[in-house]
Design a protein around this motif. Structure first.
Motif, short mmCIF file in Angstrom:
data_model
loop_
_atom_site.label_atom_id
_atom_site.label_comp_id
_atom_site.label_asym_id
_atom_site.label_seq_id
_atom_site.Cartn_x
_atom_site.Cartn_y
_atom_site.Cartn_z
N GLU A 16 -8.65 34.90 8.43
CA GLU A 16 -9.99 34.34 8.34
C GLU A 16 -11.08 35.37 8.64
O GLU A 16 -12.18 35.29 8.09
CB GLU A 16 -10.12 33.15 9.30
CG GLU A 16 -9.22 31.98 8.92
CD GLU A 16 -9.12 30.96 10.03
OE1 GLU A 16 -9.04 29.76 9.72
OE2 GLU A 16 -9.09 31.36 11.22
N LEU A 17 -10.77 36.31 9.53
CA LEU A 17 -11.70 37.40 9.84
C LEU A 17 -10.92 38.70 9.87
O LEU A 17 -10.27 39.02 10.87
CB LEU A 17 -12.41 37.16 11.17
CG LEU A 17 -13.37 38.29 11.61
CD1 LEU A 17 -14.42 38.56 10.54
CD2 LEU A 17 -14.02 37.95 12.94
N ASP A 18 -10.98 39.41 8.76
CA ASP A 18 -10.29 40.70 8.62
C ASP A 18 -11.20 41.79 9.16
O ASP A 18 -12.23 42.11 8.55
CB ASP A 18 -9.96 40.93 7.15
CG ASP A 18 -9.25 42.25 6.90
OD1 ASP A 18 -9.02 43.01 7.87
OD2 ASP A 18 -8.95 42.54 5.72
N ASP B 267 -12.68 44.61 7.07
CA ASP B 267 -13.75 44.28 6.11
C ASP B 267 -15.08 44.34 6.86
O ASP B 267 -15.52 43.36 7.46
CB ASP B 267 -13.50 42.89 5.54
CG ASP B 267 -14.51 42.49 4.47
OD1 ASP B 267 -15.57 43.13 4.37
OD2 ASP B 267 -14.24 41.51 3.75
N ALA C 105 -17.81 41.64 6.35
CA ALA C 105 -17.40 40.34 6.90
C ALA C 105 -17.53 40.33 8.41
O ALA C 105 -17.94 39.32 9.00
CB ALA C 105 -15.95 40.04 6.49
N ASP D 167 -21.25 40.00 9.32
CA ASP D 167 -21.72 38.62 9.14
C ASP D 167 -21.20 37.71 10.24
O ASP D 167 -21.94 36.88 10.78
CB ASP D 167 -21.28 38.09 7.78
CG ASP D 167 -22.01 38.74 6.62
OD1 ASP D 167 -23.04 39.41 6.86
OD2 ASP D 167 -21.54 38.61 5.47
N ALA D 168 -19.91 37.86 10.58
CA ALA D 168 -19.30 36.98 11.57
C ALA D 168 -19.94 37.15 12.94
O ALA D 168 -20.23 36.17 13.64
CB ALA D 168 -17.80 37.25 11.66
#
Length: 297
Positions: free
Chosen positions: A35-37, A40, A43, A46-47
């Protein structure tokens, strides 16, 4: 003010125990590595941005506890690029995003960053020198985290086991059902650590840094005391009501593995207690509690 926790690797052994041990008045987001690599970078940015804004808008103090890691020690010897991406590049991405949003970061590392030829417990300030690809990638991750964000902390631990995922306690319990005797390495020394105890300690540290305190940036947290893998296995048999003499000692040379293991990897936890943090309980007491409460296997 209560804590808000972002726990990358939240579906792993340690991540799940962090969720279980988190205070009920807090806020926890524990995405899996799928779900959260962390490799990346966009990503991750953003997370962390969404997490930090959501936490602060709701009146929480945000802290990131990174429980994501490539832990397949033997596979890392030939899968170096992937191990480096997860254990080094990913934590670097996370530290950069935490810096951008002023969020403290706790990053979990390993005893494998040391050469394993010591004769006394390793202090955080002792010279590192990993012998395996896994250890080298974890050390690279430490360096990236610490050099990127000055409100980041590295917590090294060792010999972790718990309810979730594969670990030594589960392996011994499984093998005990199908083998009359087992041969287990007796010339590697370390400190078994129950993942729930480690999670509880990390949450205490998270509270400390969230309130503006600045403990040393590299800390060691393991179960107290030391044993060998053979001693650990015999203790597991004892707790399961089995005959510990079924476990026979052998040497590392008799059980070769692709990745070299540290012969001595006991970590001194003096830095942890000097920071005012509660020491993790004795490894033997923790094992007894873990098995008695059906936490493992």
């Amino acid at each position: 003010m209560a804590l808000a926790l972002l726990v990358p690797g939240g579906r792993g052994q340690l991540g799940r125990d962090l969720v279980a041990a988190a205070p009920e008045d807090g806020l926890v987001h524990a995405p899996s590595s799928a779900e959260l690599d962390l490799t990346d970078a966009p990503a991750v940015t953003d997370a962390v941005a969404v997490f930090a804004a959501t936490a602060r808008d709701a009146g929480y103090r945000p802290v990131v506890v990174n429980a994501a890691a490539y832990t397949a020690v033997d596979a890392a010897e030939t899968d170096v690029d992937r191990a480096c991406a997860v254990n080094a590049t990913g934590p670097g991405n996370l530290a950069k995003s935490c810096r951008e949003h002023n969020v403290p970061l706790l990053h979990v590392s390993t005893d494998y960053v040391f050469p394993g030829d010591g004769t006394r417990p390793y202090e955080p300030t002792d010279e590192t020198g990993p012998k395996s690809a896994y250890g080298r990638t974890k050390l690279d991750g430490e360096h990236r985290v610490l050099s990127t964000w000055d409100r980041s902390w590295v917590v090294r631990t060792a010999w972790v086991y718990g309810r979730h995922g594969d670990n030594f306690v589960k392996t011994m319990a499984r093998l005990a059902k199908t083998n009359d005797t087992l041969s287990v390495v007796d010339d590697q020394v370390g400190s078994p650590t129950w993942s729930l105890d480690l999670a509880t300690g990390l949450l205490e540290l998270a509270t400390l840094v969230a309130t503006g305190n600045t403990p040393p940036r590299v800390l060691h947290a393991t179960g107290a005391g030391e044993t060998t893998w053979c001693g650990f296995a015999r203790a597991i048999f004892t707790e399961l009501g089995l005959d510990p003499t079924r476990v026979h000692p052998c040497s590392t040379a008799e059980y070769p593995r692709p990745a070299p293991r540290p012969a001595y990897s006991v970590l001194s936890t003096r830095s942890w207690t000097d920071a005012g943090l509660t020491p993790l309980r004795d490894w033997r007491d923790a094992l007894s509690a873990a098995i008695a409460t059906n936490a493992v296997p």
